[in-house]
Design an enzyme around this catalytic site. Structure first.
Site, short mmCIF file in Angstrom:
data_model
loop_
_atom_site.label_atom_id
_atom_site.label_comp_id
_atom_site.label_asym_id
_atom_site.label_seq_id
_atom_site.Cartn_x
_atom_site.Cartn_y
_atom_site.Cartn_z
N CYS A 67 2.19 27.43 14.93
CA CYS A 67 3.24 27.56 15.94
C CYS A 67 2.80 26.91 17.25
O CYS A 67 1.66 27.11 17.70
CB CYS A 67 3.56 29.04 16.16
SG CYS A 67 4.88 29.28 17.37
N CYS A 74 -1.34 36.09 19.41
CA CYS A 74 -0.84 35.71 18.08
C CYS A 74 -1.76 34.77 17.30
O CYS A 74 -2.02 33.64 17.74
CB CYS A 74 0.54 35.07 18.24
SG CYS A 74 1.24 34.66 16.62
N CYS A 111 13.01 41.74 6.46
CA CYS A 111 12.89 40.89 7.65
C CYS A 111 12.08 39.65 7.31
O CYS A 111 11.03 39.75 6.67
CB CYS A 111 12.19 41.64 8.77
SG CYS A 111 12.90 43.24 9.11
N CYS A 142 17.24 40.60 8.13
CA CYS A 142 16.81 40.41 9.51
C CYS A 142 15.97 39.16 9.56
O CYS A 142 15.30 38.83 8.57
CB CYS A 142 16.00 41.63 9.96
SG CYS A 142 15.22 41.44 11.57
N CYS A 202 17.31 43.28 17.49
CA CYS A 202 16.04 44.00 17.34
C CYS A 202 15.13 43.45 18.42
O CYS A 202 14.80 42.26 18.40
CB CYS A 202 15.46 43.74 15.94
SG CYS A 202 13.79 44.38 15.72
N ARG A 274 11.11 51.58 16.28
CA ARG A 274 10.22 51.27 15.15
C ARG A 274 8.76 51.28 15.57
O ARG A 274 8.36 50.63 16.51
CB ARG A 274 10.57 49.91 14.54
CG ARG A 274 9.63 49.57 13.38
CD ARG A 274 10.06 48.38 12.57
NE ARG A 274 11.43 48.50 12.16
CZ ARG A 274 12.38 47.65 12.53
NH1 ARG A 274 12.09 46.63 13.27
NH2 ARG A 274 13.62 47.83 12.13
S1 SF4 Z 1 4.38 35.24 18.46
FE1 SF4 Z 1 3.17 33.69 17.33
S2 SF4 Z 1 4.61 32.83 15.89
FE2 SF4 Z 1 5.83 33.87 17.43
S3 SF4 Z 1 6.28 32.34 18.99
FE3 SF4 Z 1 4.40 33.34 19.67
S4 SF4 Z 1 2.75 32.06 18.82
FE4 SF4 Z 1 4.63 31.53 17.71
#
Ligand code: SF4
Length: 328
Positions: A67, A74, A111, A142, A202, A274
């Site tokens: 990402c 993350c 989800c 979801c 959500c 949740r």
């Molecule tokens: S939480 Fe992770 S997957 Fe979602 S936008 Fe941020 S870096 Fe990307």
């Protein structure tokens, strides 16, 4: 501390949910003695839900890693070396096989999460086919795919999507310390588009990222001041993952986490709250307190996107021990 009757009446949101919560009111809830806060949260919970029922969702990562965003927590961000390999979007058949297994294990909602900044239109075609397939199995669908344009939200609605997850993550003030690649306003705009398309929202956040209590107050006050409360409010406890910017973050005290759940329950009385990430490292007692505080949904299954979650057997045992049953 004694609690005056009018104070009591003011905090119990009998009737329609309020959208005019002030930070002072939310802070006052956080500051209540724990026993008082729990009593109020459980009372509000009983006015709106069966206290013995828990909604069960299953979350599948349909597109893992790589990402471009920089969310500090993350492991799927391409900016961190957290050992998550970037994968392609899963095939339709594989996703539907997982959905069937989730249904057989008792889930009522499936989800699908993709590690994108926003979906490309061709990716959306594939996700819409997944949504249609999940719906055909009799499950609620979801998705969490990043930011959406208004036409994309409408396409997902036409495919039958019931819920869209897009978290605010934290308070507006603390936000820039966690994410710099999209703004808080970007998130609010995606939430508006989802709501305008007629998809249920959500939206929640993560605690334990080094934020102050005042940031937790700000997060709940912002959620509770949205034009319509999110139907589903995930409260996540940070899972510190090696390689991410929050790898060495000290864990938040469990009682403070329970307080956050209780305040969310009181401020958004009809939302399903949740208990999301972080359960793997939570004691049964802390989870039980969260249910008492008004949490009434969990993710079932051994993985939450890329982080561990209690196995189904462990959850079944805990639900049995607490006398809780799945919400239809
Ligand atoms: S939480 Fe992770 S997957 Fe979602 S936008 Fe941020 S870096 Fe990307």
């Amino acid at each position: 501390m004694s609690v005056a009757a009018d104070d009591f009446a003011h905090v119990f949101p009998i009737g329609a949910p309020r959208q005019d919560w002030t930070r002072d009111e939310v802070r006052a809830l956080f500051d209540l003695p724990f026993t008082e806060l729990m009593f109020r949260a459980q009372s509000v919970h009983r006015q709106n839900f069966d206290p013995a029922e828990v909604q069960i969702s299953t979350l599948l990562s349909i597109k893992t890693g790589g990402c471009p965003e920089d969310c500090a927590y993350c492991p799927q961000s391409a900016r961190y070396d957290a050992g998550v390999r970037a994968e392609k979007l899963m095939a339709l058949d594989a996703v539907l096989a997982e959905a069937r297994a989730a249904k057989a294990a008792g889930a009522s909602r499936f989800c699908m999460g993709a590690a994108w900044r926003e979906p490309k239109d061709r990716d959306l075609d594939a996700v819409c086919a997944m949504v249609e397939g999940v719906k055909a199995l009799g499950l609620e669908a979801c998705a969490t795919l990043g930011m959406l344009t208004a036409p994309q939200a409408c396409r997902l609605k036409e495919a039958g999507l019931d819920f869209y997850n897009h978290n605010l993550d934290t308070s507006p003030e603390f936000y820039e310390q966690i994410i710099t690649t999209r703004t808080y306003q970007d998130r609010l705009e995606t939430l508006d588009r989802v709501r305008d398309a007629g998809i249920a929202v959500c939206c929640g956040g993560i605690v334990g990222m080094g934020e102050s209590r005042e940031d937790r107050v700000g997060m709940i006050a912002t959620l509770a001041s949205l034009p319509v409360h999110p139907e589903s409010v995930p409260i996540n406890m940070l899972v510190s993952v090696a390689g991410t910017r929050l790898a060495r973050q000290n864990a938040l005290d469990g009682i403070e986490f329970v307080r956050t759940v209780a305040v969310a329950r009181i401020a958004m009385p009809r939302s399903v709250v949740r208990l999301s990430a972080g359960r793997e490292d939570m004691s049964e007692e802390t989870q039980a307190l969260c249910f008492l505080a008004g949490a009434n949904s969990i993710f079932y299954g051994p993985k939450l996107l890329t982080t561990p979650n209690p196995g189904r057997d462990r959850d079944r045992e805990l639900m049995h021990k607490l006398g809780l049953s799945p919400m239809e």
